[in-house]
Scaffold this motif. Sequence first.
Motif, PDB file in Angstrom:
ATOM      1  N   GLU A 102     -42.962  14.436  -4.901  1.00 31.14           N
ATOM      2  CA  GLU A 102     -43.738  13.201  -4.846  1.00 31.14           C
ATOM      3  C   GLU A 102     -45.233  13.515  -4.800  1.00 31.14           C
ATOM      4  N   ALA A 103     -45.608  14.539  -4.032  1.00 29.07           N
ATOM      5  CA  ALA A 103     -47.013  14.947  -3.973  1.00 29.07           C
ATOM      6  C   ALA A 103     -47.492  15.441  -5.336  1.00 29.07           C
ATOM      7  N   LEU A 104     -46.661  16.197  -6.019  1.00 27.72           N
ATOM      8  CA  LEU A 104     -47.030  16.669  -7.358  1.00 27.72           C
ATOM      9  C   LEU A 104     -47.166  15.508  -8.337  1.00 27.72           C
ATOM     10  N   SER A 105     -46.272  14.560  -8.245  1.00 28.58           N
ATOM     11  CA  SER A 105     -46.340  13.384  -9.101  1.00 28.58           C
ATOM     12  C   SER A 105     -47.645  12.633  -8.850  1.00 28.58           C
ATOM     13  N   TYR A 106     -47.993  12.456  -7.580  1.00 26.19           N
ATOM     14  CA  TYR A 106     -49.233  11.768  -7.226  1.00 26.19           C
ATOM     15  C   TYR A 106     -50.426  12.547  -7.774  1.00 26.19           C
ATOM     16  N   TYR A 107     -50.395  13.856  -7.640  1.00 24.41           N
ATOM     17  CA  TYR A 107     -51.477  14.717  -8.126  1.00 24.41           C
ATOM     18  C   TYR A 107     -51.702  14.504  -9.624  1.00 24.41           C
ATOM     19  N   TYR A 108     -50.634  14.501 -10.392  1.00 22.81           N
ATOM     20  CA  TYR A 108     -50.753  14.339 -11.840  1.00 22.81           C
ATOM     21  C   TYR A 108     -51.077  12.901 -12.248  1.00 22.81           C
TER      22      TYR A 108
END
Length: 91
Positions: free
Chosen positions: A53-59
């Motif tokens: 989820e953090a990676l998704s938010y980052y991208y």
Amino acid sequence: MTITSDEEVLGGEPRIEGTRIAVRHVAGKVIDAGHPPAYVADQLDCSLASVYEALSYYYDNPEEMRAADRANAAAFERVRDSSIKPKEPIS
């Protein structure tokens, strides 16, 4: 799980809710350091879903993440500039 921001925690930087784990930290460990998401989840003591989820938010929020990087770099410079420096050696 969700990503949240609160000025009282990490200066408002996006983070995994209920933690002090910044999205930027997760991205740094996975993207920059090349660690597998499962390893990062284990090291940060959070769920694998939170890492993704953090990676998704980052991208999904590149401008916000660049702004967070700039703010962090500026804060580092302020601290470095105000830190105690060793005395000049006597010649």
